[in-house]
Scaffold this active site. Structure first.
Site, short mmCIF file in Angstrom:
data_model
loop_
_atom_site.label_atom_id
_atom_site.label_comp_id
_atom_site.label_asym_id
_atom_site.label_seq_id
_atom_site.Cartn_x
_atom_site.Cartn_y
_atom_site.Cartn_z
CD GLU A 37 -3.49 -0.11 1.64
OE1 GLU A 37 -4.45 0.65 1.63
OE2 GLU A 37 -3.40 -1.12 2.38
CD GLU A 59 -4.23 -0.87 9.01
OE1 GLU A 59 -3.50 -1.89 8.96
OE2 GLU A 59 -4.86 -0.44 8.05
C1 BGC Z 1 -5.31 2.10 4.62
C2 BGC Z 1 -5.87 3.14 5.54
C3 BGC Z 1 -6.89 3.89 4.76
C4 BGC Z 1 -7.97 2.89 4.51
C5 BGC Z 1 -9.20 3.42 3.91
C6 BGC Z 1 -6.40 1.16 4.29
O1 BGC Z 1 -6.01 0.13 3.49
O2 BGC Z 1 -4.20 1.48 5.15
O3 BGC Z 1 -5.11 3.71 6.43
O4 BGC Z 1 -7.31 5.09 5.26
O5 BGC Z 1 -7.51 1.79 3.79
O6 BGC Z 1 -10.15 3.21 4.76
#
Ligand code: BGC
Length: 959
Positions: A482, A756
């Site tokens: 990501e 996270e």
């Molecule tokens: C990310 C987040 C992002 C989210 C969207 C994820 O995959 O890591 O931090 O804001 O997707 O909801």
């Protein structure tokens, strides 16, 4: 908290002779104004003085040419402005270099000495300044997979008498330039990531000292980087911006005799494949040192077997000078342990989750390959790579075999604490390996500490997560497939970021990308900026609101009105877009939302299945953004828009109230995030509703046993919301909670960055099975802003901290807290120590700023102060009242008593160990809180033993 009266003393001016000096002259938001992209860079300076309450009355600025002759000067300008003052001279020409100095007058009529001369040099301001063209190796490639990194070179002659030389350079891909065998500059991963279709940064380097008379060679290595490497989850895509790597380089040499020469990328360059067999941001780098071409960027290298290059068209109007600092290597970490995993593999632990890469020093046989794998955590003693999803995060180095070799990958980075090293010749020693921390090299501007080591570690984790996720763009995470500029994450984290580091230039660049991408998407702000997601952008609340909120935060924290002007169309386009979605009812209640992402009730595989109705959140954010847009219009003097958007905001608040709030003040979803939004965004109509909503919020927080119940959206607001209804102890209670889910839970699990999700690591030490399990996401660390503003008590009260709201809040059992911040006016500080019935408060207000200081226990009488250092000491107690508790106390009495609650839980767990496996004792107690402790104990195994132990523990606690 009790307060026993006070006798504040102060201010205490610092001793010494009165003097006023200019400490720092800056251009735009750059520490190093070299190659600036503005013809009229704004100027800022800070003043240092021992004079208390110093205010600027005027300034004078002079500009000198490179010959040392005065070029231009202002008259004495009567002005109190010292931050982002408009450029007073003729616009800079491309390449023009001046030195500038400033002196100021105080309102007392005394002038400062002139500042030191600060250099500013313009970059190439117009596309027509470039005679270089992008060139790409003249060979065919299979770009469906990673390709070897090309080397490009060209030789040229230099006469005697070089006065100065500049290299303007960038690439489609990532690059490292070399001149006569020396790497140019100390950046990593240039040109960084921007929305390349609209904006591509070029770098300016002073290479005067690298040139020599006679034959010279200029070269560059290229890598796929963000340009054509794999990006995106679910496998992602390659070649998003293009499938050819290319270099653009323009070396300009000025001779003392006034002549000049340019060496530019054109068809005369040569290309060959180098030792990098493959490089990829997610997957890592593969390097075969046997394929190195010694001397390739030196003159007299034989490149007869190299191939030619061809021109590649790319719009030169997209070229921009960086507005923030480059990424650099900022720290080297030594292993804290090298161990052997159960599988027999060698694992290196750096003791800190970080972002960067490894540097090896190794000796061995030619052809031996060392494989380096990276991970943030271990599971069962082995690397836990599942959270990386499809990022390989693997580097491979094949030895030359000719002595000691040092290697660090160039065109990748990893998020890791642990590395697995395979194929090492002999035994790996700690001296052989370093972790090289890399990120955008912003200046550190904010610090916080307090008497609780766990909170200090939490804060340190926030700092590390910021470092790890501010590499060129603000990312969600730095390790898995990501690493994208998720808008929602930076929307909530921006205030914290702006305190910790000077990220004005960094975020200004990102916002320019956001505006460009949004424009292409007809007003919709993409989920990620730069937008590399394959689907057409759709709007999402709190994420898209980054378009409005991030510029507003930059304006608040750095006093930059220009950022509001630059972003105004983007801000407006977002609000207009939401307004059309919400329609006449002003309710955005249809369509996709991320919602209060990852609140702790969300199951591992359903991050959006949260407590708060996402549409309640969407309309709340609509009101907020409309309000801020109206305020931005006011700042910019756009009166029509001001009236329109403030009116719109009022109507949205009415709509919210009518649809989602009961007349008494209960807010729909009846969840903490819903109340936090309603309270913090001012969505409740009357005092009575506010009071009731506040009570309900506290009741929910208490019902949860002071465990966190909020996700990405509610978490940054919850402590402020509690404080705004006078419940600061509840906020402290949430903050100091150590059980899962809570901020400190991760700290007790030895986290070194912000996770996270609240339980990225589950209490049993296993890794959360969800797909969203990063150990380095800054979003939930946004609470640090509350630590700075409220616990330590240092908050901006006017843009750029021109006025500071100093209001420390002793509480939560803390005996000390301190925040220090380098504001645009200079260093500001608030520190308090509260012990033994006495409190000491120290406040520093920078010159040309003012503060309203509200001392603990003296809320009614804020003290007005100008610059200086202030010190108060007076009787005051912030100690928690320690009520007696016994086995006959009701469980509910323990809920609000963190110390006693922790003691009860740990004692029960210790003496009734079988229990934890079958049920969570904390949950059981919360659900049965009307029982006495004794009654509850009789339901547990080993009741007698637990009773005796508890009696002892409670007595030891003094209860
Ligand atoms: C990310 C987040 C992002 C989210 C969207 C994820 O995959 O890591 O931090 O804001 O997707 O909801």
């Amino acid at each position: 908290m009790t307060h026993q009266g006070m006798t504040p003393q102060g201010p205490t001016p610092i001793d010494g002779a009165a003097n006023v000096t200019i400490a720092d002259v800056r251009f735009e938001h750059l520490r190093d104004a070299f190659g600036v992209g503005q013809a009229c860079p704004r100027l800022s300076w800070t003043v240092e003085t021992t004079v208390a309450e110093w205010y600027q009355a005027g300034y004078e600025i002079e500009a000198y040419g490179p010959d040392g002759q005065l070029r231009e000067r202002t008259e004495r300008v009567a002005s109190d402005q010292s931050v982002l003052v408009p450029w007073p001279f003729a616009p800079l020409l491309s390449r023009e270099c001046l030195t500038v100095r400033v002196r100021v007058w105080g309102v007392d009529g005394q002038s400062s000495a002139w500042s030191a001369l600060s250099p500013v040099e313009a970059g190439l301001l117009f596309p027509s300044d470039w005679t270089a063209r992008f060139v790409t190796p003249d060979w065919e490639e299979d770009t469906s997979r990673p390709q070897p990194g090309p080397l490009l070179r060209r030789e040229f002659d230099v006469r005697a008498g070089v006065a100065k030389a500049r290299l303007y350079v960038t690439a489609l891909g990532v690059y490292e330039a070399q001149l006569n065998g020396v790497t140019v500059g100390d950046h990593v991963l240039d040109p960084g990531w921007t929305s390349y279709d609209y904006r591509l940064c070029y770098q300016t380097f002073d290479v005067t000292s690298l040139l020599r008379e006679g034959r010279n060679a200029l070269g560059a290595m290229l890598g796929d980087g963000w340009y054509r490497g794999r990006l995106g989850f679910n496998g992602g895509r390659r070649n998003i911006y293009g499938d050819r790597l290319a270099l653009l380089a323009q070396l300009e040499i000025d001779y003392a005799d006034g002549t000049s020469e340019r060496i530019v990328t054109d068809e005369t360059w040569r290309a060959a494949r180098g030792p990098i067999l493959a490089s990829d941001i997610y997957d890592g780098e593969t390097y075969d040192a046997r394929l190195e071409r010694p001397g390739w960027s030196n003159p007299a290298y034989d490149d007869h077997d190299w191939v030619g290059v061809r021109r590649l068209e790319h719009n030169l109007a997209t070229l921009v000078a960086p507005s923030g600092p480059p990424a650099r290597r900022t720290e080297l970490l030594t292993p804290v342990a090298i161990t052997t995993a159960p599988s027999g593999r060698t694992i290196v632990d750096f003791g800190q989750n970080l972002v960067g890469r490894l540097r090896l020093t190794v000796q061995g046989k030619a052809g031996q390959t060392i494989t380096l794998r990276h991970a943030e955590v271990l599971e069962h003693g082995e690397l836990s790579t599942r959270p990386l999803r499809r990022a390989e995060a693997t580097d491979r180095y094949t030895l030359r075999g000719d002595g000691v070799e040092t290697w660090e990958p160039r065109f990748t980075f990893h998020g890791f604490r642990y590395a697995e090293v395979d194929g090492w010749p002999g035994t790996l020693q700690a001296d052989n390996i370093r972790a090289v921390v890399c990120h955008s090299d912003m200046e550190r501007t904010g610090w916080f500490e307090c008497s609780d080591p766990l909170i200090n570690r939490l804060h340190e984790n926030v700092v590390w997560s910021m470092r790890g996720n501010f590499l060129s763009i603000p990312t969600d995470c730095p390790q898995r497939d990501e690493r994208l500029g998720w808008t929602g994450d930076i929307q909530v984290f921006a205030p914290t970021a702006c305190f910790l580091y000077d990220c004005a230039g960094f975020l200004t660049s990102w916002l320019a990308d956001l505006a460009a991408e949004q424009d292409a998407a007809k007003g919709v702000v993409p989920f990620v900026v730069p937008n590399i997601l394959p689907m057409p952008p759709i709007p999402a609340s709190a994420w898209g609101d980054a378009a409005v909120i991030v510029p507003w935060v930059l304006y608040q924290r750095y006093g930059d009105v220009g950022i509001l002007a630059a972003q105004f169309e983007s801000m407006r386009a977002w609000v207009d877009r939401v307004a059309s979605l919400a329609g006449e009812r002003h309710l955005w209640d249809k369509g996709f939302q991320f919602g209060d992402w990852l609140d702790p009730s969300a199951p591992p595989d359903k991050p959006a299945a949260v407590r708060t109705d996402p549409h309640v959140m969407a309309t709340a954010y609509f009101a907020r953004s409309a309000e801020l847009l109206g305020q931005a219009a006011r700042v910019l003097g756009r009166t029509e828009e001001e009236a329109h958007y403030l009116q719109l905001a009022a109507e949205v608040r009415d709509a919210f109230d009518a649809e989602y709030v009961t007349p008494a003040g209960r807010v729909l979803s009846d969840a903490e995030t819903a109340y936090a939004l309603a309270l913090e965004f001012g969505l409740l109509k009357n005092v009575e509703q506010r009071r009731h909503a506040g009570q309900r919020l506290v009741a929910l927080v208490r019902e949860s046993g002071y465990h966190i119940s909020t996700g990405f959206v509610g978490t940054p607001l919850i402590c402020d919301a509690l404080c705004s209804v006078g419940e600061i102890e509840a906020a402290f209670h949430l903050l100091t909670q150590r059980e899962c889910p809570s901020w400190l839970y991760s700290v007790t699990m030895e986290a070194t960055t912000i996770w996270e999700r609240w339980d990225s690591l589950l209490p049993d030490g296993s890794v959360n099975p969800g797909q969203m399990t990063s150990f380095n996401h800054y979003a939930l660390g946004a609470v640090a802003d509350w630590l700075h503003r409220t616990v330590a008590g240092l908050a901006p009260a006017a843009p750029g901290y021109r006025r500071i709201a100093v209001q420390p809040h002793p509480g939560g059992g803390l005996t000390h807290a301190r925040a220090r911040h380098i504001t645009p006016y200079g260093a500001a500080e608030c520190a308090w120590t509260s012990e033994g019935g006495q409190i000491e408060v120290v406040v520093v207000v920078p010159p040309n700023a003012t503060a309203s200081i509200t001392l603990p226990g003296n809320d009614a009488k804020p003290i007005e102060a100008g610059s200086g250092r202030y010190h108060w000491s007076y009787p005051y107690s912030s100690e928690r009242v320690r009520h007696p508790r016994s086995l006959d106390s009701q469980i509910s009495e323990f809920i609000d008593d963190p110390e006693a609650w922790r003691t009860v839980l740990s004692t029960i767990r210790q003496h009734s160990p079988g229990l934890t496996g079958n049920m969570d004792i904390a949950t059981f107690m919360l659900h049965n809180n009307t029982m006495t402790l004794n009654q509850m104990l009789s339901l547990l195994p080993h009741a007698a033993e637990v009773r005796t132990a508890l009696e002892g523990e409670l007595a030891a606690l003094g209860r």
